[in-house]
Design a protein around this motif. Structure first.
Motif, PDB file in Angstrom:
ATOM      1  N   GLY A  16     -19.248   7.238 -36.882  1.00  0.00           N
ATOM      2  CA  GLY A  16     -20.056   8.430 -36.678  1.00  0.00           C
ATOM      3  C   GLY A  16     -21.467   8.116 -36.210  1.00  0.00           C
ATOM      4  O   GLY A  16     -21.812   6.959 -35.949  1.00  0.00           O
ATOM      5  N   SER A  17     -22.267   9.171 -36.116  1.00  0.00           N
ATOM      6  CA  SER A  17     -23.634   9.045 -35.588  1.00  0.00           C
ATOM      7  C   SER A  17     -24.623   9.768 -36.482  1.00  0.00           C
ATOM      8  O   SER A  17     -24.275  10.740 -37.168  1.00  0.00           O
ATOM      9  CB  SER A  17     -23.715   9.646 -34.180  1.00  0.00           C
ATOM     10  N   LEU A  18     -25.846   9.297 -36.456  1.00  0.00           N
ATOM     11  CA  LEU A  18     -26.974   9.951 -37.106  1.00  0.00           C
ATOM     12  C   LEU A  18     -28.216   9.734 -36.242  1.00  0.00           C
ATOM     13  O   LEU A  18     -28.307   8.732 -35.536  1.00  0.00           O
ATOM     14  CB  LEU A  18     -27.236   9.361 -38.494  1.00  0.00           C
ATOM     15  N   ARG A  19     -29.153  10.663 -36.332  1.00  0.00           N
ATOM     16  CA  ARG A  19     -30.445  10.463 -35.687  1.00  0.00           C
ATOM     17  C   ARG A  19     -31.533  10.539 -36.742  1.00  0.00           C
ATOM     18  O   ARG A  19     -31.685  11.569 -37.401  1.00  0.00           O
ATOM     19  CB  ARG A  19     -30.711  11.485 -34.582  1.00  0.00           C
ATOM     20  N   LEU A  20     -32.257   9.472 -36.871  1.00  0.00           N
ATOM     21  CA  LEU A  20     -33.365   9.414 -37.816  1.00  0.00           C
ATOM     22  C   LEU A  20     -34.666   9.779 -37.116  1.00  0.00           C
ATOM     23  O   LEU A  20     -34.860   9.475 -35.948  1.00  0.00           O
ATOM     24  CB  LEU A  20     -33.492   8.006 -38.409  1.00  0.00           C
ATOM     25  N   LYS A  75     -44.849  15.165 -30.173  1.00  0.00           N
ATOM     26  CA  LYS A  75     -44.620  15.398 -31.600  1.00  0.00           C
ATOM     27  C   LYS A  75     -45.095  14.235 -32.448  1.00  0.00           C
ATOM     28  O   LYS A  75     -44.994  14.300 -33.681  1.00  0.00           O
ATOM     29  CB  LYS A  75     -43.130  15.645 -31.845  1.00  0.00           C
ATOM     30  N   ASN A  76     -45.577  13.180 -31.796  1.00  0.00           N
ATOM     31  CA  ASN A  76     -46.032  11.987 -32.530  1.00  0.00           C
ATOM     32  C   ASN A  76     -44.946  11.479 -33.475  1.00  0.00           C
ATOM     33  O   ASN A  76     -45.212  11.103 -34.626  1.00  0.00           O
ATOM     34  CB  ASN A  76     -47.313  12.295 -33.310  1.00  0.00           C
ATOM     35  N   THR A  77     -43.732  11.464 -32.983  1.00  0.00           N
ATOM     36  CA  THR A  77     -42.559  11.141 -33.794  1.00  0.00           C
ATOM     37  C   THR A  77     -41.745  10.056 -33.102  1.00  0.00           C
ATOM     38  O   THR A  77     -41.619  10.049 -31.877  1.00  0.00           O
ATOM     39  CB  THR A  77     -41.697  12.392 -34.010  1.00  0.00           C
ATOM     40  N   VAL A  78     -41.197   9.164 -33.920  1.00  0.00           N
ATOM     41  CA  VAL A  78     -40.326   8.099 -33.438  1.00  0.00           C
ATOM     42  C   VAL A  78     -38.914   8.368 -33.948  1.00  0.00           C
ATOM     43  O   VAL A  78     -38.742   8.806 -35.089  1.00  0.00           O
ATOM     44  CB  VAL A  78     -40.819   6.722 -33.925  1.00  0.00           C
ATOM     45  N   TYR A  79     -37.921   8.101 -33.123  1.00  0.00           N
ATOM     46  CA  TYR A  79     -36.532   8.391 -33.475  1.00  0.00           C
ATOM     47  C   TYR A  79     -35.692   7.114 -33.443  1.00  0.00           C
ATOM     48  O   TYR A  79     -36.029   6.148 -32.761  1.00  0.00           O
ATOM     49  CB  TYR A  79     -35.935   9.398 -32.492  1.00  0.00           C
ATOM     50  N   LEU A  80     -34.587   7.177 -34.168  1.00  0.00           N
ATOM     51  CA  LEU A  80     -33.571   6.125 -34.078  1.00  0.00           C
ATOM     52  C   LEU A  80     -32.216   6.809 -33.997  1.00  0.00           C
ATOM     53  O   LEU A  80     -31.755   7.398 -34.986  1.00  0.00           O
ATOM     54  CB  LEU A  80     -33.632   5.183 -35.278  1.00  0.00           C
ATOM     55  N   GLN A  81     -31.619   6.781 -32.825  1.00  0.00           N
ATOM     56  CA  GLN A  81     -30.268   7.307 -32.644  1.00  0.00           C
ATOM     57  C   GLN A  81     -29.295   6.196 -33.002  1.00  0.00           C
ATOM     58  O   GLN A  81     -29.346   5.109 -32.417  1.00  0.00           O
ATOM     59  CB  GLN A  81     -30.065   7.757 -31.197  1.00  0.00           C
ATOM     60  N   MET A  82     -28.424   6.477 -33.939  1.00  0.00           N
ATOM     61  CA  MET A  82     -27.476   5.478 -34.425  1.00  0.00           C
ATOM     62  C   MET A  82     -26.065   5.955 -34.136  1.00  0.00           C
ATOM     63  O   MET A  82     -25.641   6.997 -34.663  1.00  0.00           O
ATOM     64  CB  MET A  82     -27.670   5.240 -35.924  1.00  0.00           C
ATOM     65  N   ASN A  83     -25.356   5.238 -33.308  1.00  0.00           N
ATOM     66  CA  ASN A  83     -23.979   5.560 -32.952  1.00  0.00           C
ATOM     67  C   ASN A  83     -23.052   4.452 -33.434  1.00  0.00           C
ATOM     68  O   ASN A  83     -23.492   3.347 -33.763  1.00  0.00           O
ATOM     69  CB  ASN A  83     -23.849   5.710 -31.435  1.00  0.00           C
ATOM     70  N   SER A  84     -21.769   4.760 -33.460  1.00  0.00           N
ATOM     71  CA  SER A  84     -20.758   3.776 -33.867  1.00  0.00           C
ATOM     72  C   SER A  84     -21.150   3.091 -35.169  1.00  0.00           C
ATOM     73  O   SER A  84     -21.103   1.858 -35.294  1.00  0.00           O
ATOM     74  CB  SER A  84     -20.561   2.729 -32.758  1.00  0.00           C
ATOM     75  N   LEU A  85     -21.521   3.897 -36.136  1.00  0.00           N
ATOM     76  CA  LEU A  85     -22.013   3.352 -37.400  1.00  0.00           C
ATOM     77  C   LEU A  85     -20.931   2.587 -38.144  1.00  0.00           C
ATOM     78  O   LEU A  85     -19.737   2.933 -38.074  1.00  0.00           O
ATOM     79  CB  LEU A  85     -22.572   4.467 -38.270  1.00  0.00           C
ATOM     80  N   LYS A  86     -21.359   1.548 -38.846  1.00  0.00           N
ATOM     81  CA  LYS A  86     -20.464   0.690 -39.607  1.00  0.00           C
ATOM     82  C   LYS A  86     -20.894   0.712 -41.078  1.00  0.00           C
ATOM     83  O   LYS A  86     -22.069   0.969 -41.376  1.00  0.00           O
ATOM     84  CB  LYS A  86     -20.558  -0.746 -39.086  1.00  0.00           C
TER      85      LYS A  86
END
Length: 117
Positions: A16-20, A75-86
């Motif tokens: 699955g995926s999540l975006r932080l 937005k002064n925001t940093v993201y981390l898109q995480m795909n193919s999570l293990k």
């Protein structure tokens, strides 16, 4: 005073995926190198990715090709898109300035990511 607030974690199945998100105040994210770290129980923070003011990105080998770091200057925001999570991605994730770019800011509360098998 710099404040870092991480969000977006949760429980997800393997694959699955999540975006932080890392909302910041007290800094201008486009002017500094910012990174994402993760921490396993009883371990130190492990660098995952960083992005420079010029937009150059770097990833740990363990996440290369699966994670993408980005930022929204407005937005002064940093993201981390995480795909193919293990399952081994399970950890508490934090954002901060990499030590190579200067001392760490105060750590935020982090956001828990749990990947079930």
């Amino acid at each position: 005073q710099v404040q870092l607030v991480e969000s977006g974690g949760g429980l997800v199945q393997a694959g699955g995926s999540l975006r932080l998100s890392c909302a910041t105040s007290g800094i201008i994210v486009s002017n500094v190198t910012m990174g994402w770290y993760r921490q396993y129980p009883w371990h130190q923070h492990e660098a995952v990715a960083y992005i420079t003011p010029r937009g150059i990105t770097h990833y740990a080998d363990s996440v290369k090709g699966r994670f993408t770091i980005s930022r929204d200057n407005a937005k002064n925001t940093v993201y981390l898109q995480m795909n193919s999570l293990k399952p081994e991605d399970t950890a508490v994730y934090y954002c901060n300035r990499p030590l190579g770019s200067g001392p760490h800011y105060g750590w935020g509360q982090g956001t828990q990511v749990t990947v079930s098998s």
